[in-house]
Design an enzyme around this catalytic site. Structure first.
Site, PDB file in Angstrom:
ATOM      1  N   PHE A   1     -26.341   0.730 -15.483  1.00  0.00           N
ATOM      2  CA  PHE A   1     -25.343  -0.246 -15.025  1.00  0.00           C
ATOM      3  C   PHE A   1     -24.399  -0.561 -16.173  1.00  0.00           C
ATOM      4  CE2 PHE A   1     -23.786  -4.281 -13.194  1.00  0.00           C
ATOM      5  CZ  PHE A   1     -23.466  -3.814 -11.929  1.00  0.00           C
TER       6      PHE A   1
ATOM      7  N   THR B   1     -20.520   1.109 -17.832  1.00  0.00           N
ATOM      8  CA  THR B   1     -19.167   1.303 -17.295  1.00  0.00           C
ATOM      9  C   THR B   1     -19.208   2.006 -15.945  1.00  0.00           C
ATOM     10  OG1 THR B   1     -18.400   1.513 -19.567  1.00  0.00           O
ATOM     11  CG2 THR B   1     -16.906   2.298 -17.851  1.00  0.00           C
TER      12      THR B   1
ATOM     13  N   ASP C   1     -18.633  17.111 -27.045  1.00  0.00           N
ATOM     14  CA  ASP C   1     -18.471  16.609 -25.678  1.00  0.00           C
ATOM     15  C   ASP C   1     -17.788  17.672 -24.802  1.00  0.00           C
ATOM     16  OD1 ASP C   1     -18.209  14.180 -23.723  1.00  0.00           O
ATOM     17  OD2 ASP C   1     -16.180  14.969 -23.885  1.00  0.00           O
TER      18      ASP C   1
ATOM     19  N   LYS D   1     -19.206  19.995 -21.341  1.00  0.00           N
ATOM     20  CA  LYS D   1     -18.458  20.115 -20.077  1.00  0.00           C
ATOM     21  C   LYS D   1     -18.114  21.583 -19.792  1.00  0.00           C
ATOM     22  CE  LYS D   1     -16.453  15.531 -20.722  1.00  0.00           C
ATOM     23  NZ  LYS D   1     -15.324  14.816 -21.342  1.00  0.00           N
TER      24      LYS D   1
ATOM     25  N   GLY E   1     -13.181   6.820 -17.569  1.00  0.00           N
ATOM     26  CA  GLY E   1     -12.843   5.481 -17.086  1.00  0.00           C
ATOM     27  C   GLY E   1     -13.737   5.086 -15.926  1.00  0.00           C
TER      28      GLY E   1
HETATM   29  N1  NAP Z   1     -17.585   6.003 -19.330  1.00  0.00           N
HETATM   30  C1  NAP Z   1     -16.905   7.019 -18.791  1.00  0.00           C
HETATM   31  O1  NAP Z   1     -15.691   6.958 -18.583  1.00  0.00           O
HETATM   32  C2  NAP Z   1     -17.643   8.278 -18.392  1.00  0.00           C
HETATM   33  C3  NAP Z   1     -16.898   9.339 -17.803  1.00  0.00           C
HETATM   34  C4  NAP Z   1     -17.577  10.484 -17.375  1.00  0.00           C
HETATM   35  C5  NAP Z   1     -18.948  10.563 -17.566  1.00  0.00           C
HETATM   36  N2  NAP Z   1     -19.634   9.546 -18.173  1.00  0.00           N
HETATM   37  C6  NAP Z   1     -21.082   9.660 -18.316  1.00  0.00           C
HETATM   38  O2  NAP Z   1     -21.698   8.657 -17.506  1.00  0.00           O
HETATM   39  C7  NAP Z   1     -22.905   8.208 -18.127  1.00  0.00           C
HETATM   40  C8  NAP Z   1     -22.850   6.692 -18.291  1.00  0.00           C
HETATM   41  O3  NAP Z   1     -21.754   6.366 -19.110  1.00  0.00           O
HETATM   42  P1  NAP Z   1     -21.333   4.836 -19.349  1.00  0.00           P
HETATM   43  O4  NAP Z   1     -20.053   4.894 -20.082  1.00  0.00           O
HETATM   44  O5  NAP Z   1     -21.423   4.090 -18.078  1.00  0.00           O
HETATM   45  O6  NAP Z   1     -22.504   4.360 -20.345  1.00  0.00           O
HETATM   46  P2  NAP Z   1     -22.860   2.878 -20.784  1.00  0.00           P
HETATM   47  O7  NAP Z   1     -21.731   1.961 -20.491  1.00  0.00           O
HETATM   48  O8  NAP Z   1     -23.379   2.974 -22.171  1.00  0.00           O
HETATM   49  O9  NAP Z   1     -24.063   2.455 -19.807  1.00  0.00           O
HETATM   50  C9  NAP Z   1     -25.290   3.110 -19.832  1.00  0.00           C
HETATM   51  C10 NAP Z   1     -26.239   2.429 -18.872  1.00  0.00           C
HETATM   52  O10 NAP Z   1     -27.433   3.211 -18.805  1.00  0.00           O
HETATM   53  C11 NAP Z   1     -28.558   2.391 -19.077  1.00  0.00           C
HETATM   54  N3  NAP Z   1     -29.502   3.190 -19.864  1.00  0.00           N
HETATM   55  C12 NAP Z   1     -29.264   3.828 -21.034  1.00  0.00           C
HETATM   56  N4  NAP Z   1     -30.382   4.450 -21.460  1.00  0.00           N
HETATM   57  C13 NAP Z   1     -31.324   4.177 -20.528  1.00  0.00           C
HETATM   58  C14 NAP Z   1     -32.690   4.505 -20.398  1.00  0.00           C
HETATM   59  N5  NAP Z   1     -33.324   5.222 -21.333  1.00  0.00           N
HETATM   60  N6  NAP Z   1     -33.350   4.062 -19.316  1.00  0.00           N
HETATM   61  C15 NAP Z   1     -32.732   3.320 -18.384  1.00  0.00           C
HETATM   62  N7  NAP Z   1     -31.436   2.973 -18.446  1.00  0.00           N
HETATM   63  C16 NAP Z   1     -30.754   3.386 -19.515  1.00  0.00           C
HETATM   64  C17 NAP Z   1     -28.073   1.190 -19.861  1.00  0.00           C
HETATM   65  O11 NAP Z   1     -28.977   0.110 -19.615  1.00  0.00           O
HETATM   66  P3  NAP Z   1     -28.792  -1.328 -20.320  1.00  0.00           P
HETATM   67  O12 NAP Z   1     -27.585  -1.901 -19.627  1.00  0.00           O
HETATM   68  O13 NAP Z   1     -30.027  -2.082 -19.995  1.00  0.00           O
HETATM   69  O14 NAP Z   1     -28.572  -1.051 -21.764  1.00  0.00           O
HETATM   70  C18 NAP Z   1     -26.677   1.009 -19.278  1.00  0.00           C
HETATM   71  O15 NAP Z   1     -26.726   0.178 -18.148  1.00  0.00           O
HETATM   72  C19 NAP Z   1     -23.031   8.977 -19.456  1.00  0.00           C
HETATM   73  O16 NAP Z   1     -23.882  10.063 -19.272  1.00  0.00           O
HETATM   74  C20 NAP Z   1     -21.606   9.420 -19.729  1.00  0.00           C
HETATM   75  O17 NAP Z   1     -21.536  10.605 -20.480  1.00  0.00           O
HETATM   76  C21 NAP Z   1     -18.997   8.402 -18.566  1.00  0.00           C
END
Ligand code: NAP
Length: 327
Positions: free
Chosen positions: A11, A13, A200, A204, A302
């Site tokens: 939970f 971004t 990164d 991809k 995003g």
């Molecule tokens: N952000 C982007 O724009 C974007 C774009 C494309 C792909 N992605 C991919 O999407 C994924 C998530 O990205 P994000 O930016 O949303 O990351 P983020 O903001 O860091 O959020 C990660 C979430 O995963 C949870 N988490 C992390 N490790 C965990 C574990 N071991 N067990 C259970 N929950 C865990 C965290 O829990 P807590 O809240 O409790 O810490 C947090 O809620 C990544 O793989 C990223 O590469 C992101």
């Protein structure tokens, strides 16, 4: 009306974006697809942390609790890194649950295995969001590949690197200053290693390689170069000659049919399809035998671009194979 239970793993971004879209589009899904999508569980690392607008009863740290939800039809995975993400999705598939992921680090390594397993268990895997964020490159390639061969893929797959190179050229600033700007604007992580080192983009590219060619090159044979060694002077000299540095990830088949891939800065001129891609955008250019050259451009990351393509992945699954639980 079909009632479908949904779980979100992570939970941050992306996870929050998925939750918001599912709430906002709930009525539309009911009228358009005859489906009531209900988020039944959200898995996080720390379930004691308060999340605005989220009931504590929705949160869990246990994948077993998630998979025990009756009529669970899909798990959206938006956590970080190979594990526990792979283990969680593997288990979800064993429970006959569809999976949709944004996690490129996990999917580059385990995508093929998960897809094979899903086929065996009669469920589907969505991974559009793993590559180029909101740009529908996976769906487009799947469609194209039904008739065309894709011979060569070239992409700008990391928005942070592209933003930095663009800023260096348009603002006349150094790599270090452009990186700091990217961090202040939230385009780059506090630890920018994966973005600026090319790692990164590499992950991809390996996902695209699997899709286009049914295989990946040996990872150790792929040259991966980042952008940190490019100087402002080099950028300005190139600009004066009508050229631009682009951080390009490419994969293709050579004359003997062997797969090759490389990631690194390249100088391109105005005739190149990636020349005009500026800022945080991503782009993927495909060489195909019937269509010819095709380039897709858009936001590479995003909250909403990423989350929306994940929900689209699931909507596609429902169209291909409707959920069975009826109320
Ligand atoms: N952000 C982007 O724009 C974007 C774009 C494309 C792909 N992605 C991919 O999407 C994924 C998530 O990205 P994000 O930016 O949303 O990351 P983020 O903001 O860091 O959020 C990660 C979430 O995963 C949870 N988490 C992390 N490790 C965990 C574990 N071991 N067990 C259970 N929950 C865990 C965290 O829990 P807590 O809240 O409790 O810490 C947090 O809620 C990544 O793989 C990223 O590469 C992101």
């Amino acid at each position: 009306m079909t009632s479908v239970k949904v779980a979100i793993l992570g939970f941050g971004t992306v996870g929050e974006g998925i939750f918001n879209i599912l709430q906002e589009k709930r009525e539309q899904f009911k009228t358009q697809l005859g489906i009531d999508l209900d988020v039944a569980k959200i898995l996080v690392r720390d379930a004691t942390k308060q999340r605005v607008g989220i009931a504590n009863t929705l949160l869990t740290e246990s994948i077993d609790e998630v998979l025990a939800v009756p009529n669970l039809d899909v798990v959206f995975e938006a956590i970080v890194g190979e594990e526990p993400a792979y283990g969680y999705l593997d288990k979800a598939i064993e429970h006959h649950v569809n999976v949709v992921t944004a996690n490129k680090v996990m999917f580059a390594k385990f995508g093929q295995v998960l897809q094979e397993k899903a086929q065996k268990y009669g469920v589907q895997v969505g991974y559009e969001a793993t590559t180029a964020g909101g740009v529908p490159v996976i769906k487009t390639m799947e469609n194209i590949l039904r008739v065309n061969d894709v011979n060569h893929v070239q992409g700008i797959l990391n928005g942070t690197s592209n933003y930095i190179l663009t800023q260096m050229r348009t603002e006349g600033i150094s790599f270090e200053t452009a990186l700091k700007n990217a961090q202040q604007l939230g385009y780059a992580e506090a630890d920018p290693y994966n973005d600026v080192s090319g790692q990164d983009a590499f992950k991809k590219l390996m996902i695209l390689s699997n899709l286009a060619f049914g295989q990946q090159p040996n990872w150790d044979d792929v040259e991966v170069v980042g952008i940190s060694a490019i100087t402002l002077q080099q950028v300005q000299e190139a600009d004066a000659k009508g050229q631009r540095y682009r951080h390009i990830a490419e994969v293709g088949l050579d004359e003997d049919g062997y797969i090759f891939a490389k990631i690194g800065p390249q100088l391109v001129d105005a005739t190149h399809p990636l020349y005009s891609i500026d800022g945080v955008d991503n782009a993927v250019s495909l060489d195909t035998n019937y269509i010819g050259k095709l380039t897709l451009v858009g936001p590479g990351a995003g909250m909403y671009p990423t989350a929306s393509v994940m929900v689209e992945d699931y909507a596609d699954m429902l169209v291909k194979k409707p959920a069975l639980v009826t109320i």
